[in-house]
Every structure is written in structure tokens, then in C-alpha cells.
Enzyme design. Structure first.
Site, PDB file in Angstrom:
ATOM      1  N   LYS A   1      45.051  47.063  60.145  1.00 39.84           N
ATOM      2  CA  LYS A   1      43.841  46.671  59.431  1.00 39.84           C
ATOM      3  C   LYS A   1      43.314  47.868  58.651  1.00 39.84           C
ATOM      4  CE  LYS A   1      39.548  46.832  59.971  1.00 39.84           C
ATOM      5  NZ  LYS A   1      39.186  46.866  58.553  1.00 39.84           N
TER       6      LYS A   1
ATOM      7  N   CYS B   1      38.474  64.389  59.105  1.00 41.47           N
ATOM      8  CA  CYS B   1      38.122  64.586  60.509  1.00 41.47           C
ATOM      9  C   CYS B   1      38.337  66.035  60.898  1.00 41.47           C
ATOM     10  CB  CYS B   1      38.991  63.689  61.376  1.00 41.47           C
ATOM     11  SG  CYS B   1      40.747  63.930  61.033  1.00 41.47           S
TER      12      CYS B   1
ATOM     13  N   GLU C   1      41.663  58.515  67.457  1.00 43.03           N
ATOM     14  CA  GLU C   1      41.554  59.761  66.681  1.00 43.03           C
ATOM     15  C   GLU C   1      40.217  59.689  65.964  1.00 43.03           C
ATOM     16  OE1 GLU C   1      43.464  62.337  66.679  1.00 43.03           O
ATOM     17  OE2 GLU C   1      45.194  61.551  67.738  1.00 43.03           O
TER      18      GLU C   1
ATOM     19  N   GLU D   1      28.912  65.713  62.340  1.00 41.66           N
ATOM     20  CA  GLU D   1      30.018  65.596  61.400  1.00 41.66           C
ATOM     21  C   GLU D   1      29.442  65.100  60.066  1.00 41.66           C
ATOM     22  OE1 GLU D   1      32.900  62.371  61.810  1.00 41.66           O
ATOM     23  OE2 GLU D   1      34.497  63.794  61.372  1.00 41.66           O
TER      24      GLU D   1
HETATM   25  P1  NAD Z   1      34.942  53.756  60.801  1.00 43.35           P
HETATM   26  O1  NAD Z   1      34.903  54.001  62.267  1.00 43.35           O
HETATM   27  O2  NAD Z   1      33.732  53.259  60.135  1.00 43.35           O
HETATM   28  O3  NAD Z   1      36.095  52.729  60.427  1.00 43.35           O
HETATM   29  C1  NAD Z   1      37.432  52.918  60.888  1.00 43.35           C
HETATM   30  C2  NAD Z   1      38.108  51.554  60.933  1.00 43.35           C
HETATM   31  O4  NAD Z   1      37.522  50.795  61.995  1.00 43.35           O
HETATM   32  C3  NAD Z   1      37.953  50.721  59.676  1.00 43.35           C
HETATM   33  O5  NAD Z   1      39.147  50.028  59.413  1.00 43.35           O
HETATM   34  C4  NAD Z   1      36.838  49.756  60.056  1.00 43.35           C
HETATM   35  O6  NAD Z   1      36.880  48.576  59.306  1.00 43.35           O
HETATM   36  C5  NAD Z   1      37.146  49.512  61.521  1.00 43.35           C
HETATM   37  N1  NAD Z   1      36.020  49.048  62.329  1.00 43.35           N
HETATM   38  C6  NAD Z   1      34.698  49.124  62.070  1.00 43.35           C
HETATM   39  N2  NAD Z   1      33.984  48.587  63.077  1.00 43.35           N
HETATM   40  C7  NAD Z   1      34.863  48.181  64.006  1.00 43.35           C
HETATM   41  C8  NAD Z   1      34.744  47.581  65.305  1.00 43.35           C
HETATM   42  N3  NAD Z   1      33.562  47.266  65.829  1.00 43.35           N
HETATM   43  N4  NAD Z   1      35.858  47.325  65.993  1.00 43.35           N
HETATM   44  C9  NAD Z   1      37.079  47.654  65.492  1.00 43.35           C
HETATM   45  N5  NAD Z   1      37.256  48.197  64.271  1.00 43.35           N
HETATM   46  C10 NAD Z   1      36.170  48.477  63.540  1.00 43.35           C
HETATM   47  O7  NAD Z   1      35.467  55.129  60.172  1.00 43.35           O
HETATM   48  P2  NAD Z   1      35.601  55.484  58.630  1.00 43.35           P
HETATM   49  O8  NAD Z   1      34.201  55.625  58.116  1.00 43.35           O
HETATM   50  O9  NAD Z   1      36.542  54.559  57.964  1.00 43.35           O
HETATM   51  O10 NAD Z   1      36.322  56.894  58.704  1.00 43.35           O
HETATM   52  C11 NAD Z   1      35.616  58.063  58.927  1.00 43.35           C
HETATM   53  C12 NAD Z   1      35.693  58.494  60.366  1.00 43.35           C
HETATM   54  O11 NAD Z   1      37.068  58.548  60.776  1.00 43.35           O
HETATM   55  C13 NAD Z   1      35.161  59.889  60.569  1.00 43.35           C
HETATM   56  O12 NAD Z   1      34.369  59.958  61.731  1.00 43.35           O
HETATM   57  C14 NAD Z   1      36.428  60.721  60.727  1.00 43.35           C
HETATM   58  O13 NAD Z   1      36.243  61.918  61.432  1.00 43.35           O
HETATM   59  C15 NAD Z   1      37.335  59.789  61.412  1.00 43.35           C
HETATM   60  N6  NAD Z   1      38.731  60.194  61.182  1.00 43.35           N
HETATM   61  C16 NAD Z   1      39.441  60.743  62.202  1.00 43.35           C
HETATM   62  C17 NAD Z   1      40.750  61.177  61.998  1.00 43.35           C
HETATM   63  C18 NAD Z   1      41.543  61.792  63.123  1.00 43.35           C
HETATM   64  O14 NAD Z   1      42.775  61.825  63.016  1.00 43.35           O
HETATM   65  N7  NAD Z   1      40.925  62.310  64.172  1.00 43.35           N
HETATM   66  C19 NAD Z   1      41.328  61.043  60.744  1.00 43.35           C
HETATM   67  C20 NAD Z   1      40.566  60.473  59.721  1.00 43.35           C
HETATM   68  C21 NAD Z   1      39.264  60.039  59.954  1.00 43.35           C
END
Ligand code: NAD
Length: 480
Positions: free
Chosen positions: A173, A282, A248, A383
Site C-alpha cells: 500500500k 527518517c 521502521e 522529528e
Molecule cells: P505515515 O505514518 O503517515 O504513513 C505511512 C504509511 O502508513 C502510509 O502508506 C499511510 O497511508 C499508512 N497509514 C496511515 N495510517 C495508517 C493506519 N492507521 N494503519 C495502517 N497504515 C496507515 O508516515 P509518512 O508521513 O508517510 O512518512 C513519514 C514518516 O515515516 C516519518 O516519521 C519518517 O521518519 C518515517 N520513515 C521511516 C523510515 C525508516 O526506515 N525508519 C523511512 C522513511 C520514513
């Protein structure tokens, strides 16, 4: 009329759902529309994924043949790199060069995991009596992959590749803001010869589609790359079925710049680690702890280096900082900077949107440097997920390690020193899943990408990922 994209459900490209617009954040224009998948679509996808898993067409295929399909997919990913990168750059705002790097890394990841297909081995274990005891390492099953918007295709492939290599089936997704590159890449997976139903891509709202995937009783494993609050939701939903998760999540990386560091090299690495991808990483090195003797020269060196980071639309020549992914993300970044300033931080560079009228419709933020902040300042602790660097002096290295560790996150930290002993001691004592010495940030498909504390659970990449996507079975045989 904008382009209407389809999602890949049960081997069919489907678009007869309510549509959601997808934007180019650098211009604000709608560039495509995608179907809004729903809870019923998830249930249908899980059933199709289960059928594809049970059909044995993928999991019991000659593993060398599975490897060839992944190698072909890697080659197709490379062959279409320019197209995929352009799509990624337009949809995410990142520069074309960065997007190209992401696509190349995705292809490399596929090549690496293709090599694992025929190397997943069990063990024989000495046991008492006339017995044979051995283990089988079997594929986990139906796996869900929930992907963020900052490296849309690269982070999707990072978890999809080991799952496929292990013989699992995959439902991915993408983030609602950035679904386009993964949908385009899935067409290459079909071309590479992946059997129907082995890979599905569902678009739609995170809470509904991601939420149902995490809570589904017939999903065997969930990989999320995303924020901490989403990680909490996914883990809670998965807990009801004792479904294993890899999370992650966020980060607040710190550089420790020692008094003997190569200042120019450090300034370059620091800028790369916070201004690349407009800081939406991240593993961004968003905090700098610098020995007090180098504080002023380092700030000057970083400012000088940052001056070379031209801001603009990602597809323009020479641009190094593209648009942030959305106006909402920019608002959140500038709001946090404002909060940090109210708490005493001093802005020594940037801190605002660029004045250039040409960029007014986009979500651009100037490279920003803050000094004079305390360890409780919001910009030091939270962050920010934007191009914002906070710099603090230290008097001795032990204090610096304590300050670096004083974070809820523990993803990647950096050390800059010529002293081998200091470098390794600091690497040992930092509370993070990854440490980088004298460069930042760097990772490879074969090295674990893993966070401690609120940065996550489990590891992506490398052999650790293969462990997540396989499970151990012990077999005892009485030979008597
Ligand atoms: P997000 O948590 O808003 O979304 C991530 C994914 O989860 C999206 O596909 C979103 O649609 C989905 N999602 C949202 N609500 C959900 C729920 N209740 N249940 C299941 N899925 C759900 O994150 P983002 O804004 O897309 O990305 C930024 C974040 O990701 C930052 O905090 C960043 O640090 C983290 N990140 C971590 C890594 C890593 O490898 N550690 C890499 C990239 C980004």
C-alpha cells in the site's frame, strides 16, 4: 482530464472506485487520479494473496528460477529508471537526481535479494538418542507492506524484494500522496514474469486500507515504514492476531563532531544528511554536537556548503533541494521552527519559505540552521522531517554521547574524528541501530537498516530481512 491510474488487485488492474487526486507538490497541479481502495478490496486482496501463496506456483518454484525473475525485474527497473525517476520527482517533489538514485537503489536491492532465493538453509541439530533433528526455513506467507511518501518506490522495494525472495506473496500500500511510481513499477513485475496474485498494489486511505491490512487475521506479517503514531496503530491492530511486524519509524540522528574532525568533509556530510530529499528522511542527521573549539567554524562551513544547495523544481538542472511533499508538510516544518525559536533557538540560516516568486505555488523550505538551543527545545527533540539542522557545542565526548542518546529515537547517528579509538568507542556507546563514521548517511542492500527505541522494531535489508520473511520449523525424526 488527468490520467486515471489503476490499482493491482487479484491480478487485475482496477479503477472503478471513487478517485483521489495526486499532485505535483512543486506546482500544486493535479497530475493523476487513483482509485480509493476500501476494506472490501483488502479482504479480496488477502484472499487472492492466500490463493497465490497456497498455489505453490511461487513458493515451491525452483528457487533459482525465482531468482531469475527477480533479476529480470531488477534489469527492467534499471531499463525504465529514467521514466520511473521522472514520475517520482514529479509526484514527490524530490530532484530528478535523487529520484534516479532511489530507483537505482531499488534495482540493486532486487539484485541482492535475488541472490538469497536459493540460499535460505535450515540446520541439523545434535539431539540425544537415535534421532535426526533438523529445521526448515519456510516462507512467512501473505505479507503486507505499508509504505511512506518520502522514498516511495525505494522503500516499497526494500521490503517487497526480500518477501518475494523468500517465496512470500505481497500486498503493498503506497502512501496516498505518492502512489504513482509503485503502480508503474508493478507493471514491470508483471513483465518480469511474477505469477498472478503474487504482488498486489492497493491504493487508498491509510487508516482504512493500511488499518485493515494490519488487522486482517489472514495476513502473516506486516512491514510498515512510517511515523511513530502509525507504528503504534499497526502494532496494536496486528497484536490482536499475534501477527509479526517490522516497523521502521522516525529518527532524530545526531552527528558528533570531535575536535580533530576534518571540518570540510564533516560540513559536506552534514549538509547531505539534512538537506537531501529536502530533509524528509527518517535517518536525517538533524542534530549536530560539535566540540566547542569548532562550533563557530563548523557553523560557517555548513552555511558555506548550504549556499551551494540551489532550491527549485526537482526537474530543473542544478537544483539540489526540491519541493517538500505537500503544503501540509511545509506548514508542519515551519511551525516547528517557529516553536523552536519561541523556546530560544536562533535562526542563523533560512527558517522560511524562499522569497523567489517563481516558487510560490510549491511547498519549498529554505535550508535552515538553528543554534543556541537547549536539549529540551522542540527542534532538538522532535522529528521535524524537513531541511532543519540544530547545532549545539559540547566540551567532552562523553557529554556528547549522553546528549545524542537523550532522544526517544535511535536510528542513525554519525561520528566525525580521525581518532580510531574514539570513533569505535562512540559507535559502541551510541544508542541507535546504525552508526556511520566519517560519512553520512549511507546504507547498502546488504546491511541492516534498523532502529532502536521509538525508531522501530526489526530490520529491513540484509540477511535480517530474510529472517523476517521466513519462519523456522523444527522437525524431529525417531530413527529407531
Ligand atoms: P505515515 O505514518 O503517515 O504513513 C505511512 C504509511 O502508513 C502510509 O502508506 C499511510 O497511508 C499508512 N497509514 C496511515 N495510517 C495508517 C493506519 N492507521 N494503519 C495502517 N497504515 C496507515 O508516515 P509518512 O508521513 O508517510 O512518512 C513519514 C514518516 O515515516 C516519518 O516519521 C519518517 O521518519 C518515517 N520513515 C521511516 C523510515 C525508516 O526506515 N525508519 C523511512 C522513511 C520514513
Amino acid at each position: 482530464m488527468t490520467d486515471v491510474q489503476s490499482m493491482l488487485l487479484a491480478g487485475n488492474w482496477v479503477k472503478d472506485r471513487p478517485l483521489a487526486p495526486v499532485h505535483d507538490p512543486a506546482t500544486g497541479q493535479v497530475i493523476a487520479q487513483v482509485p480509493q481502495g476500501n476494506r472490501d478490496d483488502v479482504d479480496a486482496a488477502v484472499a487472492a494473496s492466500r490463493a497465490a501463496f497456497e498455489s505453490k506456483e511461487w513458493r515451491t518454484m525452483d528457487p533459482a528460477q525465482r531468482a531469475r525473475i527477480l533479476q529480470k525485474l531488477a534489469a527492467l527497473t534499471n531499463a525504465k529508471a529514467a521514466e520511473l525517476a521522472l514520475l517520482e520527482s514529479r509526484n514527490n517533489g524530490k530532484t530528478l537526481k535523487e529520484a534516479m538514485g532511489d530507483v537505482r537503489f531499488a534495482a540493486w536491492t532486487l539484485e541482492y535479494f535475488a541472490g538469497w532465493c536459493d540460499k535460505v538453509e535450515g540446520r541439523t541439530i545434535p539431539v540425544p538418542g537415535d534421532r535426526l533433528d533438523y529445521t526448515l526455513q519456510q516462507p512467512l506467507g501473505v505479507t503486507a507492506h505499508i509504505v511512506p511518501w518520502n522514498f516511495p518506490v525505494q522503500l516499497a522495494v526494500r521490503s517487497i524484494a526480500p518477501a518475494l525472495a523468500a517465496g512470500c506473496t505481497v500486498i503493498a500500500k503506497p502512501a496516498s500522496l505518492t502512489p504513482l511510481s509503485l503502480l508503474a513499477w508493478a507493471k514491470l513485475a508483471e513483465e518480469a514474469g511474477l505469477p498472478k496474485g503474487v504482488l498486489q498494489i492497493l491504493t487508498g486511505p491509510g487508516a482504512e486500507v493500511g488499518g485493515r491490512l494490519s488487522a486482517h487475521p489472514d495476513v502473516d506479517g506486516v512491514s510498515l515504514t512510517g511515523s511513530v503514531p502509525t507504528g503504534v496503530e499497526v502494532m496494536r491492530a496486528a497484536a490482536a492476531n499475534i501477527t509479526p511486524v517490522t516497523l521502521e519509524l522516525g529518527g532524530k540522528g545526531a552527528h558528533i563532531v570531535c575536535s580533530d574532525a576534518d571540518l570540510k568533509k564533516a560540513a559536506k556530510g552534514i549538509c547531505f544528511g539534512i538537506f537531501m530529499n529536502a530533509g524528509q528522511m527518517c535517518w536525517a542527521g538533524s542534530r549536530v554536537l560539535v566540540h566547542e573549539s569548532l562550533h563557530a567554524p563548523l557553523v560557517e562551513a555548513v552555511k558555506a556548503e548550504a549556499a551551494g544547495w540551489k532550491i527549485g523544481p526537482g526537474q530543473e538542472d542544478g537544483v539540489r533541494i526540491g519541493s517538500m511533499v505537500s503544503q501540509g508538510q511545509r506548514k508542519s516544518v515551519l511551525g516547528l521552527v517557529q516553536k523552536g525559536v519561541e523556546q530560544g533557538a536562533k535562526v542563523v540560516l533560512g527558517g522560511t519559505a524562499p522569497a523567489d516568486a517563481r516558487l510560490a505555488a510549491g511547498a519549498f523550505v529554505e535550508p535552515t540552521i538553528l543554534t543556541d538551543l537547549g536539549a529540551t527545545n522542540a527542534c532538538w527533540q522532535e522529528e521535524i522531517f524537513g531541511p532543519v539542522l540544530s547545532v549545539m557545542p559540547f566540551a567532552n565526548v562523553d557529554d556528547a554521547v549522553k546528549l545524542a542518546n537523550g532522544s526517544q529515537f535511535g536510528l542513525l547517528n554519525g561520528v566525525w574524528t580521525k581518532d580510531l579509538s574514539t570513533a569505535h568507542k562512540v559507535a559502541r556507546d551510541l544508542q541507535s541501530g546504525m552508526v556511520s563514521i566519517n560519512e553520512y548517511p549511507v546504507t547498502f542492500p546488504q546491511t541492516p537498516f534498523t532502529g532502536w527505541k521509538k525508531s522501530g522494531i526489526g530490520a529491513e535489508q540484509g540477511r535480517d530481512a530474510m529472517s523476517f520473511y521466513t519462519r523456522t520449523k523444527n522437525v524431529n525424526v525417531n530413527l529407531g
